[in-house]
Design an enzyme around this catalytic site. Sequence first.
Site, short mmCIF file in Angstrom:
data_model
loop_
_atom_site.label_atom_id
_atom_site.label_comp_id
_atom_site.label_asym_id
_atom_site.label_seq_id
_atom_site.Cartn_x
_atom_site.Cartn_y
_atom_site.Cartn_z
N LYS A 80 0.83 -1.15 0.00
CA LYS A 80 -0.07 -0.04 -0.01
C LYS A 80 0.97 1.30 0.13
CE LYS A 80 -1.74 1.62 3.97
NZ LYS A 80 -1.36 3.16 3.98
N ASN A 81 1.83 1.34 0.88
CA ASN A 81 2.68 2.47 1.06
C ASN A 81 3.67 2.58 -0.06
OD1 ASN A 81 1.09 2.89 3.22
ND2 ASN A 81 2.62 2.34 4.66
N ASP A 126 4.45 0.78 12.07
CA ASP A 126 3.47 0.10 11.64
C ASP A 126 3.35 -1.04 12.13
OD1 ASP A 126 3.54 1.74 8.36
OD2 ASP A 126 3.01 2.55 10.20
N ARG A 157 -4.11 9.77 4.02
CA ARG A 157 -2.71 10.51 4.00
C ARG A 157 -2.25 10.82 2.79
NH1 ARG A 157 0.00 14.15 7.29
NH2 ARG A 157 2.26 14.09 7.11
N ARG A 166 -0.11 14.63 12.65
CA ARG A 166 0.13 14.18 11.16
C ARG A 166 0.19 15.49 10.26
NH1 ARG A 166 -1.58 9.02 9.82
NH2 ARG A 166 0.05 8.95 8.25
N PRO A 167 1.10 16.51 10.90
CA PRO A 167 1.29 17.88 9.99
C PRO A 167 2.15 17.58 8.66
CG PRO A 167 2.81 17.69 12.02
CD PRO A 167 2.02 16.40 11.96
N CYS A 178 -5.17 7.74 9.42
CA CYS A 178 -5.01 7.38 10.71
C CYS A 178 -4.82 8.31 11.73
CB CYS A 178 -4.24 6.15 10.95
SG CYS A 178 -4.73 4.63 9.99
N VAL A 211 7.85 7.32 16.84
CA VAL A 211 7.51 7.95 15.50
C VAL A 211 6.27 8.97 15.82
CG1 VAL A 211 7.04 7.69 12.96
CG2 VAL A 211 8.65 6.24 14.23
N ASP A 257 4.33 20.18 7.78
CA ASP A 257 5.02 21.39 7.78
C ASP A 257 6.39 21.03 7.07
OD1 ASP A 257 5.15 19.42 9.93
OD2 ASP A 257 6.85 20.85 10.55
N LEU A 258 6.98 19.77 6.91
CA LEU A 258 8.28 19.38 6.39
C LEU A 258 7.96 19.45 4.98
CD1 LEU A 258 9.56 16.51 8.94
CD2 LEU A 258 10.09 19.05 9.11
N ARG A 278 -8.74 -0.37 4.47
CA ARG A 278 -7.98 0.45 3.86
C ARG A 278 -6.41 0.01 3.56
NH1 ARG A 278 -6.57 5.62 7.29
NH2 ARG A 278 -5.26 5.85 5.11
C1 EPZ Z 1 3.98 6.87 6.10
O1 EPZ Z 1 3.08 7.91 6.81
C2 EPZ Z 1 3.23 5.88 6.06
N1 EPZ Z 1 1.91 6.39 5.12
C3 EPZ Z 1 2.65 5.62 7.41
O2 EPZ Z 1 1.82 4.13 7.25
C4 EPZ Z 1 3.84 4.97 8.15
O3 EPZ Z 1 3.64 4.82 9.65
C5 EPZ Z 1 4.70 6.49 8.16
O4 EPZ Z 1 5.15 6.78 6.88
C6 EPZ Z 1 6.24 6.08 9.07
O5 EPZ Z 1 6.73 5.05 8.47
C7 EPZ Z 1 1.99 6.05 3.82
O6 EPZ Z 1 3.03 5.80 3.22
C8 EPZ Z 1 0.77 6.44 3.05
P1 EPZ Z 1 5.82 10.69 8.27
P2 EPZ Z 1 3.83 9.67 6.51
O7 EPZ Z 1 5.87 11.64 7.36
O8 EPZ Z 1 4.52 9.86 5.33
C9 EPZ Z 1 6.06 13.73 11.63
C10 EPZ Z 1 0.00 2.81 7.68
O9 EPZ Z 1 -0.27 2.31 8.79
N2 EPZ Z 1 5.96 14.72 10.48
O10 EPZ Z 1 7.31 9.66 8.03
O11 EPZ Z 1 2.65 10.41 7.11
C11 EPZ Z 1 4.58 12.93 11.67
O12 EPZ Z 1 3.73 13.67 12.39
C12 EPZ Z 1 0.59 4.04 7.54
O13 EPZ Z 1 0.29 2.14 6.78
C13 EPZ Z 1 5.91 15.95 10.60
O14 EPZ Z 1 6.23 16.46 11.90
O15 EPZ Z 1 4.78 9.54 7.82
C14 EPZ Z 1 5.13 11.81 12.40
O16 EPZ Z 1 5.24 12.05 13.88
C15 EPZ Z 1 0.24 4.69 9.07
N3 EPZ Z 1 5.81 16.85 9.93
C16 EPZ Z 1 6.57 11.44 11.81
O17 EPZ Z 1 7.06 12.70 11.26
C17 EPZ Z 1 5.56 16.72 8.26
O18 EPZ Z 1 5.68 17.39 7.62
C18 EPZ Z 1 6.42 10.45 10.77
O19 EPZ Z 1 5.67 10.89 9.78
C19 EPZ Z 1 5.50 15.16 8.10
C20 EPZ Z 1 5.68 14.50 9.07
#
Ligand code: EPZ
Length: 418
Positions: free
Chosen positions: A22-23, A306, A94, A123-124, A118, A328, A126-127, A398
Amino acid sequence: MSLFYVKPNGPLRGTVTASGSKNAVLPIMCACLLTDEICEIYSVPPLLDVYVLKEIMESMGVWVQFDEKNEVMKIHAKRISSSDAKHTLWEKIRASFLVAGPVCARTGKVKVPFPGGCKIGSRPVDLHIKGFENMGMKIRQEFGFIEIKGRKLKGTEIYLDFPSVGATENLMMAAVLCEGATVIENAASEPEIVDLAKFLNKMGASVTGAGSTKIVIKGVESLHGAKHRVIPDRIEVGTFMAAAAVTRGDVTIKNVCFEHIRPAAAKIEESGVIVEESGKSIRINAEREVRSFDIKTLPFPGFPTDMQAIFMSILSTAKGTGMITETVFENRFMHVAELKKMGADIKTDGRTAVVEGVKKLSGAKVRATDLRAGAALIVSALAAEGDTEIGDIYHIERGYCDIDKKLMMLGAEIEKRD
Ligand code: EPZ
């Protein structure tokens, strides 16, 4: 609302095949927006999230054909118009925000609602936005929309405060048509990032370093269509590993890339479960005693967040005490309350959970609070004393296709009821 009804039925035995990831497929679908030529993607899992992203792309005038029987998806973004889809569609997933980078790179502007996904944290994005601004894009946020403008951007150096998977993917896609080179430091190195980079390079991009913390994208004039098979879903593989462990079974899982599940394999071997790798399959034998272990979730190649809920199910009936630290996401223990309804002995304090293994959980009426929490409940129910009813299973659907049918092939008694 549909539910899963699970009756314990002893150790799981047999062979099951994991679907495409999926991801990995979601960002690769978005990458198809970078060219006006047709792209073909194979091993596309027929998941709710895939259908939502397909609908979003169609609302932008993109042609998407999904042959779900053969898991083949064709995408042709000949032209891209601004979406007429409602907020509510974009907020379902997302990954909807991963449209931003490619569309802005292709057309010079994009307006997208804030994404959903989820509720495991705030889930900001900002990055993502900081990276876009660093590339010279102009950002405006109002009325729940984010508007991004910028044409023929210059390559730049971006340092991510956190190795965000989505931000790395979005910025890679935004950079492939820039002038010059873009360097992303402290990039995420998950297997899904590598798969996206492979697909972009098949389209004629020049992306190097994917899988490491430093990715270099050298801008090209344009991209062409490409064909690509998506990597196996490592989290689904981890789910079947946990199901074998909890039921003390003996299960072979096919369509596995061992490198992608090494963190989970190493952890489950710590518990005494035997993991045998052979080519693209692994055999999980858990017929001996399963002992507790500790987990600290980290970006890849650390233990994947995950799989945290799913492995908590193993700890719930393992011998001893296990400690889980979730580094995380800030709110990824919503499954604890549901597992405690089944008799699990778990204490949480902030991002730490201490799990005291009990002999057996008991069946109960529970509900999925998010995708992986729901999977954890299914895993726990397979070996509970008595029947379990799991509600709100749309969360589970999902990210897992036919998980009930796949588990039934291993001898589980799980039935979807509307
Ligand atoms: C991806 O989400 C996956 N989803 C998530 O899988 C997975 O848990 C996550 O990566 C971490 O491995 C998809 O690929 C669709 P992140 P993503 O940006 O991209 C913070 C599942 O169960 N952050 O790596 O949203 C954020 O809040 C799902 O399949 C910021 O602060 O994850 C989190 O604490 C759930 N600012 C951390 O980073 C930002 O701009 C990791 O988020 C972006 C993220």
